[in-house]
Design a protein around this motif. Structure first.
Motif, PDB file in Angstrom:
ATOM      1  N   THR A   1     -22.659 -31.834   9.861  1.00 29.53           N
ATOM      2  CA  THR A   1     -23.027 -31.904  11.280  1.00 29.53           C
ATOM      3  C   THR A   1     -22.332 -30.809  12.086  1.00 29.53           C
ATOM      4  OG1 THR A   1     -23.364 -34.271  11.064  1.00 29.53           O
ATOM      5  CG2 THR A   1     -23.051 -33.440  13.302  1.00 29.53           C
ATOM      6  N   VAL A   2     -21.046 -30.598  11.809  1.00 36.44           N
ATOM      7  CA  VAL A   2     -20.285 -29.573  12.544  1.00 36.44           C
ATOM      8  C   VAL A   2     -20.881 -28.188  12.302  1.00 36.44           C
ATOM      9  CG1 VAL A   2     -18.053 -28.367  12.586  1.00 36.44           C
ATOM     10  CG2 VAL A   2     -18.130 -30.857  12.662  1.00 36.44           C
TER      11      VAL A   2
ATOM     12  N   GLN B   1     -19.236 -25.743  19.016  1.00 32.06           N
ATOM     13  CA  GLN B   1     -19.772 -24.374  18.997  1.00 32.06           C
ATOM     14  C   GLN B   1     -18.662 -23.320  18.953  1.00 32.06           C
ATOM     15  OE1 GLN B   1     -23.383 -23.954  19.758  1.00 32.06           O
ATOM     16  NE2 GLN B   1     -23.015 -21.953  18.847  1.00 32.06           N
TER      17      GLN B   1
ATOM     18  N   CYS C   1     -19.435 -34.883  17.065  1.00 32.30           N
ATOM     19  CA  CYS C   1     -19.438 -33.434  16.850  1.00 32.30           C
ATOM     20  C   CYS C   1     -20.649 -32.792  17.515  1.00 32.30           C
ATOM     21  CB  CYS C   1     -19.422 -33.143  15.353  1.00 32.30           C
ATOM     22  SG  CYS C   1     -18.003 -33.890  14.538  1.00 32.30           S
ATOM     23  N   THR C   2     -20.660 -32.804  18.826  1.00 32.97           N
ATOM     24  CA  THR C   2     -21.778 -32.225  19.570  1.00 32.97           C
ATOM     25  C   THR C   2     -21.641 -30.700  19.580  1.00 32.97           C
ATOM     26  OG1 THR C   2     -20.482 -32.335  21.582  1.00 32.97           O
ATOM     27  CG2 THR C   2     -21.891 -34.231  21.102  1.00 32.97           C
ATOM     28  N   SER C   3     -22.766 -30.018  19.819  1.00 30.41           N
ATOM     29  CA  SER C   3     -22.679 -28.549  19.836  1.00 30.41           C
ATOM     30  C   SER C   3     -21.819 -28.079  21.000  1.00 30.41           C
ATOM     31  CB  SER C   3     -24.066 -27.906  19.860  1.00 30.41           C
ATOM     32  OG  SER C   3     -24.812 -28.444  20.897  1.00 30.41           O
ATOM     33  N   GLU C   4     -21.827 -28.804  22.125  1.00 29.82           N
ATOM     34  CA  GLU C   4     -20.979 -28.412  23.267  1.00 29.82           C
ATOM     35  C   GLU C   4     -19.508 -28.370  22.831  1.00 29.82           C
ATOM     36  OE1 GLU C   4     -23.094 -31.286  23.667  1.00 29.82           O
ATOM     37  OE2 GLU C   4     -24.589 -29.782  24.171  1.00 29.82           O
TER      38      GLU C   4
ATOM     39  N   ALA D   1     -24.126 -27.740  14.018  1.00 31.20           N
ATOM     40  CA  ALA D   1     -23.993 -27.687  15.478  1.00 31.20           C
ATOM     41  C   ALA D   1     -23.322 -26.396  15.956  1.00 31.20           C
ATOM     42  CB  ALA D   1     -23.198 -28.895  15.969  1.00 31.20           C
ATOM     43  N   GLY D   2     -23.072 -25.461  15.028  1.00 32.67           N
ATOM     44  CA  GLY D   2     -22.531 -24.168  15.441  1.00 32.67           C
ATOM     45  C   GLY D   2     -21.035 -24.008  15.251  1.00 32.67           C
ATOM     46  N   GLY D   3     -20.405 -24.930  14.540  1.00 31.96           N
ATOM     47  CA  GLY D   3     -18.982 -24.772  14.216  1.00 31.96           C
ATOM     48  C   GLY D   3     -18.786 -23.491  13.415  1.00 31.96           C
ATOM     49  N   GLU D   4     -17.662 -22.792  13.647  1.00 29.83           N
ATOM     50  CA  GLU D   4     -17.436 -21.497  12.984  1.00 29.83           C
ATOM     51  C   GLU D   4     -17.200 -21.694  11.488  1.00 29.83           C
ATOM     52  OE1 GLU D   4     -14.537 -18.721  11.281  1.00 29.83           O
ATOM     53  OE2 GLU D   4     -13.756 -20.448  12.335  1.00 29.83           O
TER      54      GLU D   4
END
Ligand code: 3SL
Length: 241
Positions: free
Chosen positions: A35-36, A94, A88-91, A39-42
């Protein structure tokens, strides 16, 4: 290709490594990792030891990092996150690196560190993992379930069965041709029986019940979905997905 399923890190051989290793902790570490990243986690960096996690993450600027920790299903004090994928939202994630330690999931990932291709799989990203395996055609694939403190867990084995079932469908191999051990056949049987009611299976699972007691019903619902995230958590360096 030969596929082997090991129900727990403890049951996984220690004297060799497969060409491809898939660590599974459906409830909830590998669902959270997928999910992370979706959602754009590095990146996601995995630790078994909390002190080491804190020390390594200190080297990152606070706005570029998130600390997630779970022990006994509960959030580790002082960390931003526990182990709920729904947080783990994208906000939030990210562009940030997640430093995570959980009771069992991180142990499964660490157990297969010697493989040249280490993946993290859950039901939600099953299709992406299967796609990688089909394209790469590794000679040997291990699926390692996290279990719970050394014991078998229904949710990880049903995910192993979901992966094996999909590989069979896409390659037209027979179960006997694909299976390297009996666990593969039993995982496929479990998935075949429950594929239309995975949430119902989670409600019967001991860890599912533990999470329900912690009021995590929505996590169970989320993690019981199949093929909803097109993301492949693959290890880029030791412990970093
Ligand atoms: O054991 C683990 O690694 C966790 O995924 C357990 S929990 O679902 O966060 O309680």
């Amino acid at each position: 290709m030969k596929l082997f399923v090991y129900h727990t890190p403890e049951l996984t051989p220690t004297d060799k490594a497969p060409e491809c290793a898939i660590a599974v902790d459906v409830l909830r570490a590998t669902s959270t990792i997928a999910t992370v990243l979706a959602a754009g986690g590095e990146a996601v960096q995995v630790f078994s030891d909390l002190d080491r996690l804190i020390a390594v993450s200190e080297e990152w600027p606070p706005e570029k990092r998130l600390r997630a920790g779970e022990r006994g299903g509960a959030k580790v004090e002082g960390f931003e996150l526990g182990n709920s994928p729904l947080d783990c939202t994208s906000e939030l994630v990210q562009g940030r690196r997640l430093f995570i330690s959980t009771t069992n999931g991180t142990r499964a990932l660490q157990r297969v560190q010697d493989s040249p291709n280490v993946l993290a799989a859950a039901l939600i990203n099953r299709a992406a993992v299967v796609q990688f395996v089909i394209e790469k055609q590794p000679e040997t694939v291990w699926i390692v379930g996290s279990g719970w403190e050394g014991s078998f867990s229904l949710e990880d084995t049903v995910c192993a069965g979901a992966i094996a079932h999909s590989i069979l469908e896409k390659t037209h191999l027979s179960p006997e041709e694909l299976a390297g051990n009996d666990e593969v056949i039993s995982a496929i049987a479990l998935f075949s029986q429950w594929q239309n009611n995975l949430l119902g299976l989670f409600h019967q699972a001991s860890h599912g019940q533990r999470l329900l007691r912690l009021h995590c019903q929505e996590d169970l619902e989320y993690c019981s979905q199949t093929d909803v995230l097109d993301v492949l958590p693959i290890q880029q360096e030791i412990g970093v997905l």
